[in-house]
Write a protein that holds these residues in place. Structure first.
Motif, PDB file in Angstrom:
ATOM      1  N   SER A  90      -3.793   7.125  -7.866  1.00 52.92           N
ATOM      2  CA  SER A  90      -3.224   6.344  -6.913  1.00 52.92           C
ATOM      3  C   SER A  90      -1.860   6.445  -7.554  1.00 52.92           C
ATOM      4  O   SER A  90      -0.485   6.526  -6.671  1.00 52.92           O
ATOM      5  CB  SER A  90      -3.577   4.916  -6.273  1.00 52.92           C
ATOM      6  OG  SER A  90      -3.088   4.219  -7.449  1.00 52.92           O
ATOM      7  N   PHE A  97      -4.239   7.945  -0.520  1.00 52.17           N
ATOM      8  CA  PHE A  97      -4.681   6.482  -0.513  1.00 52.17           C
ATOM      9  C   PHE A  97      -4.517   5.708   0.549  1.00 52.17           C
ATOM     10  O   PHE A  97      -5.273   5.056   1.297  1.00 52.17           O
ATOM     11  CB  PHE A  97      -4.071   5.772  -1.906  1.00 52.17           C
ATOM     12  CG  PHE A  97      -4.798   6.308  -3.083  1.00 52.17           C
ATOM     13  CD1 PHE A  97      -6.033   5.562  -3.496  1.00 52.17           C
ATOM     14  CD2 PHE A  97      -4.818   7.524  -3.592  1.00 52.17           C
ATOM     15  CE1 PHE A  97      -6.605   5.925  -4.825  1.00 52.17           C
ATOM     16  CE2 PHE A  97      -5.358   7.712  -4.842  1.00 52.17           C
ATOM     17  CZ  PHE A  97      -6.222   7.168  -5.314  1.00 52.17           C
ATOM     18  N   LEU A  98      -3.288   5.975   1.103  1.00 56.07           N
ATOM     19  CA  LEU A  98      -2.674   5.475   2.358  1.00 56.07           C
ATOM     20  C   LEU A  98      -3.349   6.007   3.610  1.00 56.07           C
ATOM     21  O   LEU A  98      -3.764   5.070   4.380  1.00 56.07           O
ATOM     22  CB  LEU A  98      -1.129   5.500   2.637  1.00 56.07           C
ATOM     23  CG  LEU A  98      -0.392   4.530   1.712  1.00 56.07           C
ATOM     24  CD1 LEU A  98      -0.556   4.450   0.381  1.00 56.07           C
ATOM     25  CD2 LEU A  98       1.188   4.781   2.156  1.00 56.07           C
ATOM     26  N   ASN A 101      -7.531   4.863   3.094  1.00 57.97           N
ATOM     27  CA  ASN A 101      -7.648   3.529   2.951  1.00 57.97           C
ATOM     28  C   ASN A 101      -7.236   2.657   4.085  1.00 57.97           C
ATOM     29  O   ASN A 101      -7.938   1.760   4.245  1.00 57.97           O
ATOM     30  CB  ASN A 101      -7.289   3.055   1.569  1.00 57.97           C
ATOM     31  CG  ASN A 101      -7.946   3.853   0.443  1.00 57.97           C
ATOM     32  OD1 ASN A 101      -8.681   4.878   0.694  1.00 57.97           O
ATOM     33  ND2 ASN A 101      -7.677   3.438  -0.907  1.00 57.97           N
ATOM     34  N   ILE A 102      -6.042   3.278   4.714  1.00 58.34           N
ATOM     35  CA  ILE A 102      -5.735   2.272   5.768  1.00 58.34           C
ATOM     36  C   ILE A 102      -5.905   3.030   7.204  1.00 58.34           C
ATOM     37  O   ILE A 102      -6.701   2.269   7.986  1.00 58.34           O
ATOM     38  CB  ILE A 102      -4.087   2.094   5.386  1.00 58.34           C
ATOM     39  CG1 ILE A 102      -3.889   1.705   4.306  1.00 58.34           C
ATOM     40  CG2 ILE A 102      -3.614   1.347   6.756  1.00 58.34           C
ATOM     41  CD1 ILE A 102      -2.322   1.668   3.710  1.00 58.34           C
ATOM     42  N   PRO A 152      -0.356   1.332  -6.068  1.00 52.93           N
ATOM     43  CA  PRO A 152      -0.590   2.004  -4.685  1.00 52.93           C
ATOM     44  C   PRO A 152      -1.881   1.702  -4.104  1.00 52.93           C
ATOM     45  O   PRO A 152      -2.242   1.632  -2.908  1.00 52.93           O
ATOM     46  CB  PRO A 152      -0.084   3.357  -4.918  1.00 52.93           C
ATOM     47  CG  PRO A 152       0.816   3.520  -6.050  1.00 52.93           C
ATOM     48  CD  PRO A 152       0.092   2.390  -6.951  1.00 52.93           C
ATOM     49  N   TYR A 153      -3.145   2.131  -5.012  1.00 49.87           N
ATOM     50  CA  TYR A 153      -4.542   1.974  -4.591  1.00 49.87           C
ATOM     51  C   TYR A 153      -4.570   0.469  -4.209  1.00 49.87           C
ATOM     52  O   TYR A 153      -5.141   0.025  -2.932  1.00 49.87           O
ATOM     53  CB  TYR A 153      -5.310   2.142  -5.771  1.00 49.87           C
ATOM     54  CG  TYR A 153      -6.707   1.440  -5.570  1.00 49.87           C
ATOM     55  CD1 TYR A 153      -7.603   2.135  -4.555  1.00 49.87           C
ATOM     56  CD2 TYR A 153      -7.290   0.279  -6.110  1.00 49.87           C
ATOM     57  CE1 TYR A 153      -8.861   1.486  -4.137  1.00 49.87           C
ATOM     58  CE2 TYR A 153      -8.345  -0.050  -6.078  1.00 49.87           C
ATOM     59  CZ  TYR A 153      -9.153   0.549  -4.969  1.00 49.87           C
ATOM     60  OH  TYR A 153     -10.437  -0.106  -4.805  1.00 49.87           O
ATOM     61  N   SER A 156      -3.118  -0.225  -0.753  1.00 48.64           N
ATOM     62  CA  SER A 156      -3.464   0.193   0.240  1.00 48.64           C
ATOM     63  C   SER A 156      -4.890  -0.523   0.858  1.00 48.64           C
ATOM     64  O   SER A 156      -5.323  -0.725   1.983  1.00 48.64           O
ATOM     65  CB  SER A 156      -4.039   1.876   0.070  1.00 48.64           C
ATOM     66  OG  SER A 156      -5.004   1.876  -0.717  1.00 48.64           O
ATOM     67  N   LYS A 157      -5.561  -1.004  -0.344  1.00 48.09           N
ATOM     68  CA  LYS A 157      -6.855  -1.952   0.119  1.00 48.09           C
ATOM     69  C   LYS A 157      -6.275  -2.964   0.733  1.00 48.09           C
ATOM     70  O   LYS A 157      -7.058  -3.605   1.671  1.00 48.09           O
ATOM     71  CB  LYS A 157      -7.742  -2.224  -1.013  1.00 48.09           C
ATOM     72  CG  LYS A 157      -8.317  -0.849  -1.707  1.00 48.09           C
ATOM     73  CD  LYS A 157      -9.357  -0.101  -0.813  1.00 48.09           C
ATOM     74  CE  LYS A 157     -10.425  -0.962  -0.769  1.00 48.09           C
ATOM     75  NZ  LYS A 157     -11.810  -0.241   0.009  1.00 48.09           N
ATOM     76  N   SER A 159      -3.562  -3.701   2.451  1.00 43.34           N
ATOM     77  CA  SER A 159      -3.035  -3.433   3.731  1.00 43.34           C
ATOM     78  C   SER A 159      -4.416  -3.346   4.808  1.00 43.34           C
ATOM     79  O   SER A 159      -4.204  -3.776   5.825  1.00 43.34           O
ATOM     80  CB  SER A 159      -2.319  -1.898   3.809  1.00 43.34           C
ATOM     81  OG  SER A 159      -1.420  -1.854   2.765  1.00 43.34           O
TER      82      SER A 159
END
Ligand code: NAD
Ligand code: DAU
Length: 336
Positions: A90, A97-98, A101-102, A152-153, A156-157, A159
């Protein structure tokens, strides 16, 4: 009962499918997985020929496909494991990832709203809380701790967690979230600390420890995680968040030394390398809620679990040799 398991060809998802098939042999399980570099159908070999199991290759961001799956299968429960899961990747390239994951979580929840379900369960992580200092062992994260993700990982989680709670409040979607600490066990992709170190030690290759090796993680055997999720999806209260931890804090260097000792390899294989940018110092979870609500606590001791995991990697060489000889090797060479 019909359960849709997304990301079920990955590490925890495949362990969850095996756990559920054994515990609830009358359930129908549908696995939706994109089979990214981390997904592997070999993880599901024993499930594939079962009548009450169906595998569908596909992306959770693909709205048309997701709706088709819901139309055909009408799941009662959705457990969302599908994610890009590796922090270092990430940092290299956050975009996917965005997306997965989102947006993937949003698409799944929209399908849940459209077709109706009994429960949408989001598999989240302790990393959403950020980190704790090493000199305050008294501090632990509770479910009420603020979200302060570092990578960033984990952003994203976090979020996705916010979106899940928003869908609960706005649309009354029956959701639960679990936030678990570091898992280990069979079928873990060898980019993660424990399998990476086991495999490098077997090959007498250097064991790359980031920074000073004093960063602390709370390790839980994947089977204990699966048991906790099974309890939450059946008995957990809608709109609630549950921390799942191993109550087993270890520094990275301690874990690496345990692996070397178990394999009879010298500590001279340890090589301290450049630290991970933004590297979280320590994770620790307060799991009082899981204990009080379900009488749950982790059962597998780290010593026993690590020994059986090392044995699994020794006995399943062809599983990981196939992986490390493929695309993964390019990633590995770039990283180290
Ligand atoms: P993993 O990387 O081993 O597996 C992820 C799986 O998701 C793979 O099979 C992959 O093919 C699939 N996938 C990825 N993108 C997809 C998409 N767009 N559509 C459908 N499938 C897709 O991950 P893991 O370690 O098993 O983690 C599973 C979940 O648990 C993740 O949500 C992760 O954030 C969470 N989690 C992991 C840990 C841990 O220690 N590994 C701890 C807490 C929470
Ligand atoms: O805490 C839960 C999280 O645990 C999950 O949400 C993530 O999906 C999962 O990947 C894991 O994240 P970590 O970053 O903690 O795991 P990783 O195995 O990448 O690293 C564990 C620790 O070991 C961390 O402090 C970084 C360090 N490390 C890792 C690798 C790969 C090294 O020192 N050397 C390495 O080569």
């Amino acid at each position: 009962m019909k359960i849709l398991v997304t990301g079920g060809a990955g590490f925890i998802g495949s362990n969850f499918i095996h756990y559920m098939m054994e515990k609830h042999p009358d359930y129908r399980i549908i696995c939706l997985d994109k089979l990214t570099y981390a997904g592997n159908l070999r993880n599901l070999e024993s499930a594939l020929n079962r009548e009450n199991f169906r595998f569908i290759k596909g992306d959770i961001c693909d709205r048309e496909l997701v709706y088709k799956v819901f139309e055909e299968e009408r799941p009662d429960i959705v457990v969302n494991f599908a994610a890009e899961s590796h922090v270092d990747r990430s940092i290299e390239d956050p975009e996917i990832f965005l997306k997965t994951n989102i947006i993937g979580t949003q698409v799944l929840m929209d399908a849940c709203r459209k077709y109706g379900i009994k429960r949408f369960h989001q598999v989240s992580t302790d990393e959403v809380y950020g980190d704790l200092p090493l000199d305050r062992p008294d501090l632990k994260f509770t479910e009420k701790s603020p979200l302060k993700p570092s990578s960033p990982y984990s952003a994203s989680k976090a979020s996705a967690d916010l979106l899940v709670m928003a869908y609960h409040r706005t649309y009354e979607l029956p959701v639960t979230i679990s936030r678990c600490s570091n898992n280990y066990g069979p079928y873990q992709f060898p980019e993660k600390l424990i399998p990476l170190m086991i495999i490098n030690a077997i090959h007498d290759r250097p064991l790359p420890v980031y920074g000073d090796g004093r960063n602390v993680r709370d390790w839980i055997h994947v089977k204990d995680h699966c048991e906790a999720i099974d309890l939450i999806i059946h008995e957990g209260k809608e709109g609630e968040i549950y921390n799942i931890g191993g109550e087993n804090e270890r520094s990275n260097i301690e874990v690496v030394k345990m692996i070397l000792k178990e394999l009879g390899k010298p500590e001279s294989l340890i090589k301290f390398v450049k630290d991970r940018p933004g590297h979280d110092r320590r994770y620790a979870l307060d799991i009082t809620k899981m204990k009080e609500e379900f009488g749950w606590s982790p059962k597998i001791s780290f010593e026993e679990g690590l020994r059986s995991t090392i044995k699994w990697y020794l006995e399943n060489r062809n599983w990981w040799e196939e992986i490390i000889n493929g695309e993964y090797m390019k990633y590995y060479e770039k990283m180290y």
